[in-house]
Design a protein around this motif. Structure first.
Motif, PDB file in Angstrom:
ATOM      1  N   ALA A 220     -82.320  15.096  47.414  1.00 25.60           N
ATOM      2  CA  ALA A 220     -82.572  13.999  46.470  1.00 25.60           C
ATOM      3  C   ALA A 220     -82.376  14.466  45.024  1.00 25.60           C
ATOM      4  O   ALA A 220     -81.838  13.723  44.189  1.00 25.60           O
ATOM      5  CB  ALA A 220     -83.987  13.460  46.670  1.00 25.60           C
ATOM      6  N   ALA A 221     -82.792  15.699  44.732  1.00 32.23           N
ATOM      7  CA  ALA A 221     -82.627  16.228  43.363  1.00 32.23           C
ATOM      8  C   ALA A 221     -81.147  16.390  43.021  1.00 32.23           C
ATOM      9  O   ALA A 221     -80.712  16.048  41.907  1.00 32.23           O
ATOM     10  CB  ALA A 221     -83.353  17.561  43.238  1.00 32.23           C
ATOM     11  N   ASP A 222     -80.349  16.897  43.965  1.00 35.16           N
ATOM     12  CA  ASP A 222     -78.914  17.047  43.702  1.00 35.16           C
ATOM     13  C   ASP A 222     -78.233  15.688  43.556  1.00 35.16           C
ATOM     14  O   ASP A 222     -77.331  15.522  42.716  1.00 35.16           O
ATOM     15  CB  ASP A 222     -78.254  17.845  44.833  1.00 35.16           C
ATOM     16  CG  ASP A 222     -78.551  19.333  44.719  1.00 35.16           C
ATOM     17  OD1 ASP A 222     -78.892  19.778  43.609  1.00 35.16           O
ATOM     18  OD2 ASP A 222     -78.464  20.035  45.743  1.00 35.16           O
ATOM     19  N   LEU A 223     -78.651  14.720  44.362  1.00 27.45           N
ATOM     20  CA  LEU A 223     -78.082  13.372  44.219  1.00 27.45           C
ATOM     21  C   LEU A 223     -78.420  12.780  42.847  1.00 27.45           C
ATOM     22  O   LEU A 223     -77.569  12.155  42.200  1.00 27.45           O
ATOM     23  CB  LEU A 223     -78.630  12.462  45.323  1.00 27.45           C
ATOM     24  CG  LEU A 223     -77.915  12.526  46.678  1.00 27.45           C
ATOM     25  CD1 LEU A 223     -78.698  11.749  47.731  1.00 27.45           C
ATOM     26  CD2 LEU A 223     -76.501  11.970  46.579  1.00 27.45           C
ATOM     27  N   ALA A 224     -79.661  13.001  42.412  1.00 28.14           N
ATOM     28  CA  ALA A 224     -80.059  12.482  41.096  1.00 28.14           C
ATOM     29  C   ALA A 224     -79.263  13.160  39.982  1.00 28.14           C
ATOM     30  O   ALA A 224     -78.839  12.500  39.011  1.00 28.14           O
ATOM     31  CB  ALA A 224     -81.555  12.698  40.893  1.00 28.14           C
ATOM     32  N   ASP A 225     -79.033  14.475  40.100  1.00 28.57           N
ATOM     33  CA  ASP A 225     -78.245  15.188  39.080  1.00 28.57           C
ATOM     34  C   ASP A 225     -76.802  14.667  39.052  1.00 28.57           C
ATOM     35  O   ASP A 225     -76.202  14.526  37.982  1.00 28.57           O
ATOM     36  CB  ASP A 225     -78.241  16.694  39.377  1.00 28.57           C
ATOM     37  CG  ASP A 225     -79.588  17.319  39.090  1.00 28.57           C
ATOM     38  OD1 ASP A 225     -80.409  16.670  38.407  1.00 28.57           O
ATOM     39  OD2 ASP A 225     -79.832  18.439  39.576  1.00 28.57           O
ATOM     40  N   ALA A 226     -76.240  14.439  40.225  1.00 31.03           N
ATOM     41  CA  ALA A 226     -74.844  13.975  40.284  1.00 31.03           C
ATOM     42  C   ALA A 226     -74.696  12.557  39.753  1.00 31.03           C
ATOM     43  O   ALA A 226     -73.629  12.182  39.259  1.00 31.03           O
ATOM     44  CB  ALA A 226     -74.335  14.047  41.725  1.00 31.03           C
ATOM     45  N   ARG A 227     -75.764  11.755  39.853  1.00 33.43           N
ATOM     46  CA  ARG A 227     -75.689  10.353  39.426  1.00 33.43           C
ATOM     47  C   ARG A 227     -76.227  10.131  38.013  1.00 33.43           C
ATOM     48  O   ARG A 227     -76.183   9.001  37.515  1.00 33.43           O
ATOM     49  CB  ARG A 227     -76.493   9.482  40.397  1.00 33.43           C
ATOM     50  CG  ARG A 227     -75.830   9.309  41.744  1.00 33.43           C
ATOM     51  CD  ARG A 227     -76.768   8.655  42.738  1.00 33.43           C
ATOM     52  NE  ARG A 227     -77.542   7.602  42.136  1.00 33.43           N
ATOM     53  CZ  ARG A 227     -78.658   7.096  42.653  1.00 33.43           C
ATOM     54  NH1 ARG A 227     -79.116   7.573  43.780  1.00 33.43           N
ATOM     55  NH2 ARG A 227     -79.297   6.132  42.051  1.00 33.43           N
ATOM     56  N   ALA A 228     -76.716  11.188  37.371  1.00 36.92           N
ATOM     57  CA  ALA A 228     -77.342  11.030  36.050  1.00 36.92           C
ATOM     58  C   ALA A 228     -76.336  10.500  35.025  1.00 36.92           C
ATOM     59  O   ALA A 228     -75.169  10.909  35.006  1.00 36.92           O
ATOM     60  CB  ALA A 228     -77.908  12.362  35.589  1.00 36.92           C
ATOM     61  N   THR A 229     -76.784   9.580  34.196  1.00 36.29           N
ATOM     62  CA  THR A 229     -75.914   9.005  33.152  1.00 36.29           C
ATOM     63  C   THR A 229     -75.750  10.014  32.016  1.00 36.29           C
ATOM     64  O   THR A 229     -76.737  10.542  31.506  1.00 36.29           O
ATOM     65  CB  THR A 229     -76.544   7.721  32.601  1.00 36.29           C
ATOM     66  OG1 THR A 229     -76.771   6.818  33.684  1.00 36.29           O
ATOM     67  CG2 THR A 229     -75.638   7.069  31.576  1.00 36.29           C
ATOM     68  N   PRO A 230     -74.511  10.291  31.592  1.00 36.28           N
ATOM     69  CA  PRO A 230     -74.281  11.268  30.502  1.00 36.28           C
ATOM     70  C   PRO A 230     -74.570  10.653  29.131  1.00 36.28           C
ATOM     71  O   PRO A 230     -73.640  10.384  28.357  1.00 36.28           O
ATOM     72  CB  PRO A 230     -72.803  11.652  30.685  1.00 36.28           C
ATOM     73  CG  PRO A 230     -72.187  10.459  31.335  1.00 36.28           C
ATOM     74  CD  PRO A 230     -73.246   9.840  32.191  1.00 36.28           C
ATOM     75  N   TRP A 231     -75.842  10.432  28.825  1.00 37.37           N
ATOM     76  CA  TRP A 231     -76.204   9.735  27.586  1.00 37.37           C
ATOM     77  C   TRP A 231     -75.734  10.486  26.351  1.00 37.37           C
ATOM     78  O   TRP A 231     -75.331   9.879  25.351  1.00 37.37           O
ATOM     79  CB  TRP A 231     -77.720   9.534  27.523  1.00 37.37           C
ATOM     80  CG  TRP A 231     -78.232   8.529  28.510  1.00 37.37           C
ATOM     81  CD1 TRP A 231     -79.065   8.744  29.565  1.00 37.37           C
ATOM     82  CD2 TRP A 231     -77.916   7.117  28.538  1.00 37.37           C
ATOM     83  NE1 TRP A 231     -79.297   7.574  30.252  1.00 37.37           N
ATOM     84  CE2 TRP A 231     -78.604   6.560  29.642  1.00 37.37           C
ATOM     85  CE3 TRP A 231     -77.130   6.299  27.746  1.00 37.37           C
ATOM     86  CZ2 TRP A 231     -78.518   5.204  29.959  1.00 37.37           C
ATOM     87  CZ3 TRP A 231     -77.050   4.952  28.072  1.00 37.37           C
ATOM     88  CH2 TRP A 231     -77.734   4.418  29.158  1.00 37.37           C
ATOM     89  N   ALA A 232     -75.825  11.816  26.362  1.00 40.12           N
ATOM     90  CA  ALA A 232     -75.422  12.601  25.193  1.00 40.12           C
ATOM     91  C   ALA A 232     -73.939  12.395  24.875  1.00 40.12           C
ATOM     92  O   ALA A 232     -73.541  12.278  23.709  1.00 40.12           O
ATOM     93  CB  ALA A 232     -75.720  14.075  25.425  1.00 40.12           C
ATOM     94  N   THR A 278     -66.831   6.440  31.313  1.00 38.10           N
ATOM     95  CA  THR A 278     -67.577   5.323  31.920  1.00 38.10           C
ATOM     96  C   THR A 278     -67.125   5.079  33.353  1.00 38.10           C
ATOM     97  O   THR A 278     -67.941   4.896  34.263  1.00 38.10           O
ATOM     98  CB  THR A 278     -67.374   4.049  31.080  1.00 38.10           C
ATOM     99  OG1 THR A 278     -67.802   4.308  29.739  1.00 38.10           O
ATOM    100  CG2 THR A 278     -68.158   2.887  31.646  1.00 38.10           C
ATOM    101  N   VAL A 279     -65.802   5.078  33.539  1.00 41.52           N
ATOM    102  CA  VAL A 279     -65.279   4.826  34.887  1.00 41.52           C
ATOM    103  C   VAL A 279     -65.707   5.935  35.850  1.00 41.52           C
ATOM    104  O   VAL A 279     -66.153   5.664  36.983  1.00 41.52           O
ATOM    105  CB  VAL A 279     -63.741   4.709  34.837  1.00 41.52           C
ATOM    106  CG1 VAL A 279     -63.162   4.681  36.246  1.00 41.52           C
ATOM    107  CG2 VAL A 279     -63.337   3.452  34.078  1.00 41.52           C
ATOM    108  N   ALA A 280     -65.598   7.192  35.392  1.00 39.33           N
ATOM    109  CA  ALA A 280     -65.950   8.309  36.286  1.00 39.33           C
ATOM    110  C   ALA A 280     -67.434   8.316  36.604  1.00 39.33           C
ATOM    111  O   ALA A 280     -67.834   8.479  37.776  1.00 39.33           O
ATOM    112  CB  ALA A 280     -65.547   9.633  35.623  1.00 39.33           C
ATOM    113  N   ALA A 281     -68.273   8.141  35.583  1.00 35.38           N
ATOM    114  CA  ALA A 281     -69.729   8.185  35.818  1.00 35.38           C
ATOM    115  C   ALA A 281     -70.180   7.004  36.663  1.00 35.38           C
ATOM    116  O   ALA A 281     -70.986   7.158  37.592  1.00 35.38           O
ATOM    117  CB  ALA A 281     -70.465   8.191  34.479  1.00 35.38           C
TER     118      ALA A 281
END
Length: 478
Positions: A220-232, A278-281
């Motif tokens: 679950a942690a790896d899935l969350a990291d992979a799906r995190a929005t690159p806000w910076a 945007t498309v990739a994320a």
């Protein structure tokens, strides 16, 4: 005779030059030339002085835009690359370890159930039953070794793997003692088997459950990291775009020229990078959500249902091994089957792990789960017949033959046959759901890495274009 020169102290003045200019260059207060003064005052003073002239402001704008666009490209590429690594861990590391932990749990539960089945059949134990028990232990030991080799020493899973590695041989030794006593017709065999099963249910299976929970958390942690929005990346891209637009407006007001090819190219490059980001994320997030929804989540529930099925079967067998000396296993059967399938209350549909597995199953795995549910209902009916024979009719042998038998003609009519049918259908569904997760998540890391490279190159292009565009305006001052 030469006229003597009078000094200041004596009130005399030195003769001036014929044209009236001074022989010493004029100095500012403090006695330093302007360039020397600025250099001595530091970078801030030089920056302030540069903003007072048009060329200086152009140079500063070029430097600022180059830094912003390069930082945008580098930061965004780093964020995308980090998410690509997390997506790769999901497919090649976290999910396999999570499923391996679930398989360890299932193999141990199945070994315990199969050992009880073989014990009931005593000397007539079919070779297939013995082979299934040995294969379960072999597979569990192999998965424990593989998981230990792939797990880091700092992982909490190491504690549970170590406990399993130590206790599996102990359990196997107890089962062999039970078999040996049973073959000789000693009642001590049943006590050995119940003790071995107690060790399995109180030590080994809880350790396997905790191992599974730890690996599920890591997934679950790896899935969350992979799906995190690159806000910076988004924020820095917005700042870079704002700066580009602001500089172009300033140029338009000063020169009355609308288009600057370099600045327009830089703006287009930053916009393209932001769009690609945007498309990739968004694509990675959508794909991994689907993998979680159609693969990981239903597989977790399905594994829980399989453990409940195996535990119910174990309770059924141990109840017959105990020969009615204890209600412990009948209660375990009732508790486990209630957790597996509950008819619910009026106005509320059935609940339980098997019902939840049916609800979450993707279309291709729905058929096997439906068949497993029908097989479970048949199993319950046959179990009820065996209970009636034992408790109402006092026919223990009839109850045993209804549950498990060595007569080939009667095998398809037993509760054991229904259990095996349920277990096989659930295995089919698990294979389909695991494959669905892998197919959905596979390739996400490559898409993110491609986007990272593209965004980095676009950031570099934006910086070069901005510098070139401002360089043309700067050349007009030379």
């Amino acid at each position: 005779m030469a006229t003597p020169v009078r000094t200041k102290e004596s009130g005399a003045h030195a003769p001036g030059r014929p044209d009236g200019s001074s022989a010493v260059p004029a100095r500012r207060a403090g006695g330093r030339a302007p360039g020397i003064a600025a250099a001595a005052a530091g970078p801030f003073a030089r920056l302030t002085q540069a903003t007072r002239t048009a060329p200086g402001r152009l140079r500063l704008a070029g430097a600022l835009l180059a830094v912003l666009t390069l930082a945008f490209g580098a930061l965004t590429a780093a964020q995308l690359n980090s998410r690509a690594q997390a997506a790769n861990r999901v497919v090649s590391y976290s999910q396999p370890l999570s499923q391996a932990a679930a398989d360890i749990h299932l193999s141990l539960a199945d070994a315990d159930t199969t050992a009880a089945t073989g014990f009931l059949l005593a000397g007539a134990e079919p070779r297939a039953v013995r082979a299934r028990y040995e294969e379960d232990l072999r597979r569990a030991s192999q998965l424990i070794s593989e998981a230990a080799a792939r797990t880091t020493t700092s992982s909490p899973a190491q504690e549970w793997l170590s406990a399993l590695n130590q206790q599996v041989p102990v359990y196997a030794g107890l089962v062999e003692s039970a078999r040996a006593e049973n073959r000789q017709g000693f009642p001590l065999g049943g006590a050995y088997l119940r003790y071995a099963s107690e060790q399995m249910r109180t030590v080994l299976l809880p350790a396997a459950a905790k191992l599974t929970a730890a690996e599920n958390d890591a997934l679950a942690a790896d899935l969350a990291d992979a799906r995190a929005t690159p806000w910076a990346g988004y924020l820095l891209g917005l700042v870079a775009l704002t700066a580009l637009v602001w500089v172009q407006l300033a140029l338009f007001r000063r020169t009355n020229r609308v288009f600057n090819i370099g600045m327009l190219t830089a703006t287009a490059a930053v916009l393209s990078a932001a769009l690609w980001l945007t498309v990739a994320a968004t694509g990675a997030d959508s794909t991994l959500r689907r993998a979680e929804r159609e693969g990981a989540a239903p597989l977790r529930v399905l594994n829980a249902a399989r453990v409940d099925v195996l535990t119910a079967r174990l309770a059924e067998n141990l109840h017959l091994v105990a020969r009615g000396s204890s209600t412990k296993y009948a209660e375990l059967w009732s508790k486990t089957t209630g957790h597996l399938f509950d008819g619910g209350t009026p106005g509320r549909g059935p609940v339980g792990t098997l019902v939840e597995a049916q609800r979450l199953a993707p279309p291709d795995a729905g058929g096997p789960v439906d068949q497993a549910l029908r097989g479970y209902q048949q199993w319950r009916e046959r179990h009820d017949v065996a209970v009636k024979l034992e408790n109402v009719d006092g026919d223990y042998q009839g109850a045993l033959d209804t549950t498990v038998t060595v007569k080939e003609a009667d095998v398809p009519k037993t509760a054991d046959a229904s259990f095996n049918a349920v277990d096989q259908q659930l295995q089919r569904a698990a294979v389909l759901e695991e494959g669905g997760f892998r197919d959905a998540a596979l390739g996400v890391d490559k898409d993110l890495r491609t986007a990272a490279v593209a965004v980095a190159l676009l950031g570099l292009l934006a910086a070069a274009s901005a510098v070139r565009g401002l360089g043309r305006r700067l050349a007009e001052y030379r």
